[in-house]
Design an enzyme around this catalytic site. Structure first.
Site, PDB file in Angstrom:
ATOM      1  N   GLY A  35     -11.573  11.266  91.247  1.00  0.00           N
ATOM      2  CA  GLY A  35     -11.919  12.575  91.805  1.00  0.00           C
ATOM      3  C   GLY A  35     -13.418  12.784  91.769  1.00  0.00           C
ATOM      4  CG  LEU A  36     -15.183  15.239  94.915  1.00  0.00           C
ATOM      5  CD1 LEU A  36     -15.162  16.620  95.575  1.00  0.00           C
ATOM      6  CD2 LEU A  36     -16.216  14.334  95.576  1.00  0.00           C
ATOM      7  CB  SER A  37     -19.360  14.525  89.997  1.00  0.00           C
ATOM      8  OG  SER A  37     -20.046  15.013  88.875  1.00  0.00           O
ATOM      9  CB  SER A  39     -12.640  16.813  90.307  1.00  0.00           C
ATOM     10  OG  SER A  39     -12.625  15.563  89.644  1.00  0.00           O
ATOM     11  CB  SER A 109     -12.568   5.063  91.241  1.00  0.00           C
ATOM     12  OG  SER A 109     -11.815   6.079  90.589  1.00  0.00           O
TER      13      SER A 109
END
Ligand SMILES: Nc1ncnc2c1ncn2[C@@H]1O[C@H](COP(=O)(O)OS(=O)(=O)O)[C@@H](OP(=O)(O)O)[C@H]1O
Ligand SMILES: Nc1ncnc2c1ncn2[C@@H]1O[C@H](COP(=O)(O)OP(=O)(O)O)[C@@H](O)[C@H]1O
Length: 200
Positions: A35-37, A39, A109
């Site tokens: 997931g996004l930074s 998240s 990732s």
């Protein structure tokens, strides 16, 4: 195949993963958070670890910022480095699974191909992909480490979601939306899914 590789002959030891799992009293597994930074990967991995640990499960967290200050301190945020980052973490995760431990891997990732390679290396049956879903606007609003602000004003290059892509998982084993659900709700959903998979 490179010539030198022909002369590497792995040793087969008498104890196997199954022996170690029996001793631990549970199966080993890789729980892969993507997931996004901002998240919520680290928060959820930490919460899940606390729960599992208090229920007698042996765990270990592999987390972006930690691994990137040690094993992967030579890697930047170019696409090639991110791929190599995930490749090394996948190899480490595979070793932990063989050691009988439940690995909680929390990395952005961002590339589907790298996540698939991780799954194939570890083995599909040993791998649970958790998509920590949270809209970019919410992550940016949280801006836990102040990095989005720096990415927006150009101080940080190749920042995921801003100037570097994030390929959303389409068939994750679990999707946890941290924008619409409380931390407790997210953890409950995770525990319900993960705990039964660890029973011997
Ligand atoms: N350019 C850029 N893009 C994204 N993230 C950045 C960048 N620079 C530094 N950081 C910090 O590094 C953490 C992400 O590292 P990862 O190893 O998880 O990234 S990746 O999987 O290789 O894409 C990430 O941590 P999380 O916020 O926990 O995701 C950031 O704190
Ligand atoms: N439902 C939720 N689940 C996880 N984190 C949440 C949730 N709601 C709000 N947050 C907050 O979002 C932030 C997520 O940060 P972090 O776990 O470091 O994300 P990541 O590891 O993905 O960068 C934390 O400040 C956390 O308190």
């Amino acid at each position: 195949m490179a010539d030198y590789k022909k002369y590497i002959i792995p040793h087969s030891h008498s104890l196997e993963r199954g022996n170690r799992e029996s001793l631990m009293g549970h199966h080993s597994k890789v729980i892969w958070f993507t997931g996004l930074s901002g998240s919520g990967k680290s928060t959820l991995a930490g919460g899940l670890e606390e729960y599992l640990h208090s229920h007698g499960i042996h765990t270990y967290i592999l987390d972006g910022d930690n691994i990137r200050t040690g094993l992967n301190s030579d890697l930047d945020f170019s696409e090639e480095s991110r791929t190599e980052n995930i490749r090394r973490i996948s190899e480490v995760s595979k070793l932990f699974v063989d050691a009988g431990i439940v690995v909680l891997s929390a990395f952005i990732s961002p590339f589907k191909e790298d996540r698939n390679s991780a799954m194939n290396l570890v083995g599909r049956e040993n791998f649970l992909e958790v998509y920590v879903e949270c809209p970019l606007e919410v992550c940016e609003e949280r801006d836990v480490k102040g990095l989005y602000k720096k990415a927006r004003n150009g101080e940080i290059k190749n920042f995921t979601g801003i100037s570097s892509p994030f390929e959303e998982p389409e068939d994750a084993d679990i999707v946890i939306n941290t924008a619409n659900n409380s931390m407790e709700e997210c953890l409950k959903k995770l525990v319900e899914k993960v705990e039964p998979l660890l029973q011997l």
